[in-house]
Enzyme design. Structure first.
Site, PDB file in Angstrom:
ATOM      1  N   SER A 172      27.527  13.646  46.471  1.00 37.20           N
ATOM      2  CA  SER A 172      27.519  12.747  45.328  1.00 37.20           C
ATOM      3  C   SER A 172      28.508  13.491  44.373  1.00 37.20           C
ATOM      4  O   SER A 172      28.595  14.888  44.365  1.00 37.20           O
ATOM      5  CB  SER A 172      26.104  12.793  44.727  1.00 37.20           C
ATOM      6  OG  SER A 172      26.162  11.909  43.451  1.00 37.20           O
ATOM      7  N   TYR A 205      17.916  16.365  42.438  1.00 37.03           N
ATOM      8  CA  TYR A 205      18.987  15.780  42.905  1.00 37.03           C
ATOM      9  C   TYR A 205      20.031  16.383  42.983  1.00 37.03           C
ATOM     10  O   TYR A 205      20.823  16.726  43.849  1.00 37.03           O
ATOM     11  CB  TYR A 205      19.085  14.221  42.262  1.00 37.03           C
ATOM     12  CG  TYR A 205      19.755  13.409  43.119  1.00 37.03           C
ATOM     13  CD1 TYR A 205      19.569  12.863  44.186  1.00 37.03           C
ATOM     14  CD2 TYR A 205      21.409  13.011  42.434  1.00 37.03           C
ATOM     15  CE1 TYR A 205      20.356  11.792  44.850  1.00 37.03           C
ATOM     16  CE2 TYR A 205      22.188  12.245  43.165  1.00 37.03           C
ATOM     17  CZ  TYR A 205      21.662  11.760  44.525  1.00 37.03           C
ATOM     18  OH  TYR A 205      22.417  10.663  45.180  1.00 37.03           O
TER      19      TYR A 205
HETATM   20  P1  NAD Z   1      19.566   3.699  49.710  1.00 34.17           P
HETATM   21  O1  NAD Z   1      18.371   4.047  49.031  1.00 34.17           O
HETATM   22  O2  NAD Z   1      19.859   2.152  49.593  1.00 34.17           O
HETATM   23  O3  NAD Z   1      19.673   4.378  51.091  1.00 34.17           O
HETATM   24  C1  NAD Z   1      19.065   5.221  51.444  1.00 34.17           C
HETATM   25  C2  NAD Z   1      19.045   5.255  53.025  1.00 34.17           C
HETATM   26  O4  NAD Z   1      18.399   6.426  53.321  1.00 34.17           O
HETATM   27  C3  NAD Z   1      17.639   4.108  52.972  1.00 34.17           C
HETATM   28  O5  NAD Z   1      18.201   3.522  53.989  1.00 34.17           O
HETATM   29  C4  NAD Z   1      16.393   5.067  53.318  1.00 34.17           C
HETATM   30  O6  NAD Z   1      15.528   4.469  54.223  1.00 34.17           O
HETATM   31  C5  NAD Z   1      17.117   6.250  53.875  1.00 34.17           C
HETATM   32  N1  NAD Z   1      16.139   7.474  54.022  1.00 34.17           N
HETATM   33  C6  NAD Z   1      15.611   8.189  52.857  1.00 34.17           C
HETATM   34  N2  NAD Z   1      14.758   9.130  53.692  1.00 34.17           N
HETATM   35  C7  NAD Z   1      14.982   9.245  54.951  1.00 34.17           C
HETATM   36  C8  NAD Z   1      14.553  10.127  55.836  1.00 34.17           C
HETATM   37  N3  NAD Z   1      13.641  11.162  55.625  1.00 34.17           N
HETATM   38  N4  NAD Z   1      15.039   9.741  56.997  1.00 34.17           N
HETATM   39  C9  NAD Z   1      15.852   8.910  57.492  1.00 34.17           C
HETATM   40  N5  NAD Z   1      16.562   7.889  56.541  1.00 34.17           N
HETATM   41  C10 NAD Z   1      15.920   8.219  55.251  1.00 34.17           C
HETATM   42  O7  NAD Z   1      20.575   4.271  48.641  1.00 34.17           O
HETATM   43  P2  NAD Z   1      22.139   4.596  48.839  1.00 34.17           P
HETATM   44  O8  NAD Z   1      22.629   4.606  47.420  1.00 34.17           O
HETATM   45  O9  NAD Z   1      22.721   3.704  49.800  1.00 34.17           O
HETATM   46  O10 NAD Z   1      22.150   6.127  49.323  1.00 34.17           O
HETATM   47  C11 NAD Z   1      23.105   6.688  50.278  1.00 34.17           C
HETATM   48  C12 NAD Z   1      23.513   7.937  49.956  1.00 34.17           C
HETATM   49  O11 NAD Z   1      24.516   7.930  48.987  1.00 34.17           O
HETATM   50  C13 NAD Z   1      22.412   8.879  49.666  1.00 34.17           C
HETATM   51  O12 NAD Z   1      22.640  10.305  50.238  1.00 34.17           O
HETATM   52  C14 NAD Z   1      22.420   8.936  47.976  1.00 34.17           C
HETATM   53  O13 NAD Z   1      22.119  10.201  47.673  1.00 34.17           O
HETATM   54  C15 NAD Z   1      24.086   9.021  48.038  1.00 34.17           C
HETATM   55  N6  NAD Z   1      24.621   8.573  46.797  1.00 34.17           N
HETATM   56  C16 NAD Z   1      24.352   7.258  46.231  1.00 34.17           C
HETATM   57  C17 NAD Z   1      24.957   6.907  44.916  1.00 34.17           C
HETATM   58  C18 NAD Z   1      24.759   5.455  44.230  1.00 34.17           C
HETATM   59  O14 NAD Z   1      25.286   5.409  43.198  1.00 34.17           O
HETATM   60  N7  NAD Z   1      24.012   4.733  44.984  1.00 34.17           N
HETATM   61  C19 NAD Z   1      25.720   7.970  44.194  1.00 34.17           C
HETATM   62  C20 NAD Z   1      25.965   9.182  44.889  1.00 34.17           C
HETATM   63  C21 NAD Z   1      25.310   9.449  46.172  1.00 34.17           C
END
Ligand code: NAD
Length: 265
Positions: free
Chosen positions: A149, A162
């Site tokens: 991130s 985080y």
């Molecule tokens: P999201 O919540 O839609 O997706 C996260 C996924 O991880 C979900 O499907 C959830 O069920 C799964 N997950 C959570 N805990 C888990 C576990 N213990 N085992 C297996 N799966 C698990 O959110 P997203 O935004 O799609 O996040 C995806 C990645 O992107 C994450 O690592 C997040 O930190 C990163 N990220 C997102 C953003 C943003 O703006 N959305 C920004 C920076 C980084």
């Protein structure tokens, strides 16, 4: 030769789902690993069994399969990789995308939430990379992509857990890039900026009472002012970056920011 195989953790929705679709549309067979029915309590709902079951390939050339996975449990990671090898016979790309967020002032932050954020966002990378090491080595041309991130490059108020877990993700990426280079496994990270997934719409955006349409509008308004290119990033932007890193044969140890100019480092 059989198609290459990618494994995407947290692939049932959001950024992970876009990565799954990108790889499947680009000639990979894909195994999706996500919580499904094994999900534990969190401050917003994580991917359900229905989410996991509904991931389908849009092409007839490649196949998407799904397995329940908790990246914080070593046995679950091992079982998921074993299921991938049983189904597809090989593994070439591991995308460690599963992640959770919890924000709030430190004095109100529980030890349990702190541990869970690090367990998913940092330790999960260790457990999945370890479980996948043998088949990735056998590939001869493999890649690991960790979803870090921009919060892994600069600290943010009320986000110590985080940010700490995502700084760790970048450190793990660099270390494993050096360690795995002799095995022909490249290790890189993507650093998303702001993507309108559950993390933002259900937790970070302070508008939990708004309906879904209001949330989306509110989200676009709230974030566009923070971004030099004046638009939120999409899950597909992240999938493009992940695919680039999976196929860039002379790139390793990189943490690639996709954030519309919010982070320039
Ligand atoms: P999201 O919540 O839609 O997706 C996260 C996924 O991880 C979900 O499907 C959830 O069920 C799964 N997950 C959570 N805990 C888990 C576990 N213990 N085992 C297996 N799966 C698990 O959110 P997203 O935004 O799609 O996040 C995806 C990645 O992107 C994450 O690592 C997040 O930190 C990163 N990220 C997102 C953003 C943003 O703006 N959305 C920004 C920076 C980084």
């Amino acid at each position: 030769m059989s198609p290459k195989v990618a494994f995407v953790t947290g692939g049932a929705r959001g950024i992970g789902l876009a990565i799954v679709q990108k790889f499947a549309a680009s000639g990979f067979n894909v195994m999706v690993g996500d919580l499904g029915s094994s999900q534990s309590q969190w401050n917003y709902a994580l991917a359900s069994a229905d989410d996991l079951a509904s991931v389908k390939s849009t092409t007839t050339e490649t196949e998407i399969a799904a397995v329940e996975l908790d990246v914080t449990q070593e046995s679950s990671c091992k079982n998921a990789i074993a299921a991938t090898l049983k189904k597809f016979g090989r593994l070439d790309v591991l995308i460690n995308n599963a992640g959770i967020v919890q924000s709030g002032p430190l004095e109100e932050f529980s030890e349990q939430d702190w541990d869970q954020v690090f367990a998913v966002n940092s330790k999960g990378l260790f457990l999945m990379s370890k479980a996948a090491l043998e088949p990735l080595t056998a590939s001869g041309d493999a890649a690991i992509i960790n979803t870090a991130s921009i919060a892994g490059k600069k600290g943010v108020r009320n986000m110590a857990a985080y940010c700490g877990s995502k700084f760790a993700a970048i450190g793990i990426t660099q270390s494993l890039a050096a360690e795995f280079a002799p095995r022909h496994i490249r290790v890189n990270a993507i650093c998303p900026g702001i993507v309108g997934t559950a993390m933002w719409l259900e937790h970070l955006l302070p508008s939990n009472t708004l309906d879904q349409q209001d949330k989306q509008t509110n989200f676009e308004e709230a974030v566009s002012s923070m971004i030099p290119l004046k638009r939120a990033q999409s899950a597909e932007d992240m999938a493009d970056a992940a695919f680039y890193l999976a196929t860039a044969r002379n790139v390793t140890g990189v943490a690639l920011t996709i954030a519309g100019g919010m982070e320039m480092n």
